[in-house]
Design an enzyme around this catalytic site. Sequence first.
Site, PDB file in Angstrom:
ATOM      1  N   CYS A  45      -4.830  -3.049 -10.078  1.00 15.83           N
ATOM      2  CA  CYS A  45      -3.922  -2.807  -8.950  1.00 15.83           C
ATOM      3  C   CYS A  45      -3.780  -4.046  -8.062  1.00 15.83           C
ATOM      4  CB  CYS A  45      -4.471  -1.610  -8.161  1.00 15.83           C
ATOM      5  SG  CYS A  45      -3.763  -1.370  -6.539  1.00 15.83           S
TER       6      CYS A  45
ATOM      7  N   CYS B  46      -4.286  -3.505  -4.299  1.00 14.00           N
ATOM      8  CA  CYS B  46      -5.715  -3.282  -4.017  1.00 14.00           C
ATOM      9  C   CYS B  46      -6.417  -4.615  -3.774  1.00 14.00           C
ATOM     10  CB  CYS B  46      -6.397  -2.563  -5.176  1.00 14.00           C
ATOM     11  SG  CYS B  46      -5.763  -0.906  -5.491  1.00 14.00           S
TER      12      CYS B  46
END
Length: 108
Positions: free
Chosen positions: A33, A36
């Site tokens: 991600c 993230c």
Amino acid sequence: MGSKAQDVNEATWEDVVLDSPTPVLVDFWAEWCGPCKMVAPIVNEIADEYDGKLRVVKVDADANPELVTTYNVMGIPSLLLFKDGAVIDRVTGYKPKAQILSKFAPHI
């Protein structure tokens, strides 16, 4: 020196998050991600700045699907703020630090 977000999983969840005497900021993330990775340094800065007042932990969403389901994590990164074992607020997706703190600071 500073503190860094601690990794938790389904096995340590209750002790670290639900039974914590201080509020806990939980960062649900995944290796693949991009957002993230962008929010991770912000989460670590918050861990430093609120050391002693806030516990900051990270949960690998891919490795802990039960926690993702239990807390209705629909997208990552998701930052959930727990107090007395319950979710009291959340931020989903990448947000700047000021925006994250404006949402969570009143509860800390």
